[in-house]
Design an enzyme around this catalytic site. Structure first.
Site, PDB file in Angstrom:
ATOM      1  N   CYS A 426      37.377  47.946  40.395  1.00 17.11           N
ATOM      2  CA  CYS A 426      36.573  49.128  40.070  1.00 17.11           C
ATOM      3  C   CYS A 426      37.247  50.397  40.573  1.00 17.11           C
ATOM      4  O   CYS A 426      37.167  51.450  39.938  1.00 17.11           O
ATOM      5  CB  CYS A 426      35.180  48.993  40.680  1.00 17.11           C
ATOM      6  SG  CYS A 426      34.179  47.690  39.934  1.00 17.11           S
ATOM      7  N   CYS A 589      51.237  56.424  44.085  1.00 13.46           N
ATOM      8  CA  CYS A 589      50.011  55.948  43.415  1.00 13.46           C
ATOM      9  C   CYS A 589      48.853  56.106  44.401  1.00 13.46           C
ATOM     10  O   CYS A 589      48.973  56.836  45.382  1.00 13.46           O
ATOM     11  CB  CYS A 589      50.157  54.507  42.931  1.00 13.46           C
ATOM     12  SG  CYS A 589      50.277  53.293  44.265  1.00 13.46           S
TER      13      CYS A 589
END
Length: 638
Positions: A426, A589
């Site tokens: 998620c 990232c």
């Protein structure tokens, strides 16, 4: 109207005032309740008392009232004053003034007495919370009841003793007002700063545990209590097999729920409300602000708002919410991570296991533990706008011999863990908050069906939910694989250690995420602080952000170039054009995992001669999360 009647009326204020001292011996202090319940009424009475005395309605002059036997009080009252006799309208006015003052004293006494009766064993507890050195207050004289003389007049004087009583009362009122204000201010500071009283902190710290032995055993329920009948009456009225029998089974069961996140939130609340005998919640994680849009069991006040804050443990937060909903529920909050060392023991202590986790490693561990312990597993998952639900390792009690064929377990459906699939979460791909909530509710229903034996469970089907089309698709599960690694007769996984060994490269919980590829040199992994120095020194370089476009649009470091990881290999030429053979490339990232993979791809291409124009490549370890924690705490964290 006889003298006794007049005596009681005139003595009402003073006799009730006396109860102020007598009743104050049997009270308990509770600051919060005191300020919430008594503040307005006591202040009103205090204000009246202050204005009465300060306004001069009681003078130092001595007055005496004589009331004749059998005469009307208003028509036959004589008042002697130092200035002379008074009668008629003036005497009635003074009498009304005395009555008014007597009523004020009575009101103050009753209010203070009520306050003390509710909150303190004595006045010193209110005025001095420490209790070590009692606060000495001037004592005021209180008259006994006015003696009744059937043959003579009834007399009552307000002399210097009564005058001292008035001022003593005034001083008590002032001190009480001051103490109330101090305590209210202190409580306001605690609330605004988020601090909790020492005892409350102690309770919170000891409400969760890491000891599996704290899980209680459940005694079967033989008869419902009256309060249980009242609380669960609406489901007791069901005529499709639940009823009293089903409720007793539910109250006699123990359920293990792994995960108190988006799915676990609704699972836990509905199971607690339904009356499960005992629920064990397992979650090592803490509440963050980004959780709250879907993890509705938690509160904003318990969530961390900044990178340097630590929110409340999710298992503990969930337990508090469950007990708030159903104080009769029995819950154990375990702030531990499910692993091969504790999974089998946890599963063995419960009747049903509910999988509400968010990573494939835990799903495999729970599946294997339930197979080895012979426990049913209710599994649910949600990602993006879709969700799934099924039940593993369960056979309905009413199934015939032809229906007892073993259905597929989790390893039967997914025999080989895929590392790429494990990267989906998620936090990386997003989720519509209501989707895990809906899946959690359906899991709670399946759990109750498994415990009570009613209805048709999802043991032989896999349900897929698409929220954007509001569609539910039921897929019949295949039979168990003949060579399944855990549930077949030829199983190779016979212990939890075997299970752990088979999951070495599978993504686990967020704190033990995918390991960084080992073929990166130590020089290629730099910290967020080291990269910050590169920026501060204005060293020319290329910052390559390999997150997906949606994440890049949410937030990004200034000067970064977005090139999603899945497009990198086909866009190596663009990387060479940016580097121009001179500029080093820094890959970034969110957590440092995708960037490590990007660094590996570029480095291999450099060695193979395919990354023309790329000078060098480095990975920023820990990604933006590390950047927030060590460099810029104001940068958005998600």
């Amino acid at each position: 109207m006889n003298k006794s009647h007049h005596t009681n009326k005139l003595n009402d204020g003073l006799s009730k005032s006396k109860s102020y001292d007598e009743d104050s011996e049997s009270c308990n202090v509770d600051v919060a309740s005191m300020m919430g319940q008594a503040r307005s009424s006591v202040r009103g009475a205090m204000s009246d008392a202050d204005s009465t005395v300060g306004g001069g309605l009681v003078t130092p002059r001595t007055r005496r009232m004589m009331v004749g036997e059998g005469e009307n009080l208003e028509n036959s009252t004589a008042i002697d004053d130092d200035d002379g006799a008074m009668g008629g309208g003036k005497s009635r006015s003074i009498l009304r003034g005395f009555r008014w003052w007597s009523d004020v004293v009575s009101r103050v006494s009753r209010s203070a007495s009520s306050l003390l009766n509710q909150h303190s064993p004595n006045l010193n507890d209110i005025l001095d919370g420490t209790g070590d050195v009692p606060l000495e207050l001037p004592r005021r004289g209180v008259h006994d009841s006015i003696p009744e003389d059937p043959c003579g007049p009834i007399t009552m004087s307000i002399d210097e003793g009564n005058e001292q009583e008035v001022f003593a009362l005034r001083e008590e009122v002032a001190l009480l007002k001051k103490k109330v204000l101090e305590l209210e201010e202190e409580r306001g500071k605690e609330k605004s700063s988020g601090e909790m009283p020492e005892q409350a902190n102690h309770d919170v710290q000891h409400a969760s545990t890491t000891d599996i032995n704290d899980i209680p055993s459940i005694t079967p329920i033989q008869m419902l209590r009256p309060d249980q009948i009242s609380r669960y009456s609406r489901q007791l009225l069901l005529n499709d097999g639940f009823g009293v029998t089903g409720q007793k089974k539910l109250l006699s069961s123990s359920i293990l729920v792994i995960g108190a996140g988006g799915i676990g939130s609704t699972v836990l609340l509905y199971l607690a409300a339904a009356g499960v005998g005992h629920i064990t919640i397992v979650d090592y994680d803490c509440v963050e602000m980004s959780n709250l849009h879907r993890q509705v069991i938690h509160k904003d006040v318990d969530a961390s708002k900044r990178s340097d804050e630590v929110g409340m443990n999710k298992a503990l937060s969930a337990k508090q919410a469950m007990l708030s909903l159903n104080p009769t529920a029995s819950c154990t909050a375990l702030a531990v991570m499910i692993c091969a060392d504790n999974a089998l023991e946890l599963v063995s202590k419960h009747d049903v296991v509910v999988d509400a986790c968010d990573n494939p490693q835990t799903r495999y561990l729970l599946n294997d533990a339930c197979i080895l312990a012979g426990k049913p597993l209710v599994s649910g998952s949600a990602m993006g706008t879709e969700g799934q639900l099924t039940v593993y390792n369960y056979q309905p009690p009413k199934a015939s011999d032809q229906q007892t064929k073993r259905t597929a377990c989790y390893r039967c459906l997914y025999p080989k863990p895929v590392a790429a699939e494990g990267c989906k979460s998620c936090s990386d791909n997003g989720v519509l908050g209501m989707v895990p909530g809906a899946i959690g509710i359906l899991q709670a229903v399946e759990t109750i069906k498994v415990v009570t034996g009613i209805g048709n469970t999802m043991h032989d089907r896999l349900m897929m939910y698409d929220s954007l089309h509001c569609s539910f698709l039921n897929i019949k599960k295949p039979p168990a694989r003949p060579k399944c690694a855990v549930c077949s007769t030829d199983a190779t996984i016979k212990t939890m250690k075997d299970s752990e060994t088979s999951l070495e490269n599978v993504r686990g919980p967020s704190v033990c995420a995918m390991p960084i590829p080992g073929n990166l040199s130590a020089e290629q992994n730099i910290s967020a602080e080291q990269y910050d120095e590169v920026r501060k020194q204005d060293q020319p370089h290329v910052l390559l952000d390999v997150r997906v476009v949606q994440q890049f649009e949410m937030c990004a470091l200034e000067g970064s170039v977005n090139l999603p990881l899945e497009q990198l290999e086909s866009q190596l030429e663009m990387v060479g054009e940016l580097s121009k053979g001179e500029l080093p490339v820094y890959c970034l990232c969110r957590r440092g995992i995708a960037s490590a993979e990007a660094t590996r791809i570029i480095q291999k291409s450099i060695e193979d001669g395919n990354a023309i124009g790329v000078h060098s490549v480095f990975n920023i370890a820990g990604g933006l999360n590390s950047w927030v924690n060590t460099v810029d705490s104001e940068f958005p964290q998600y």
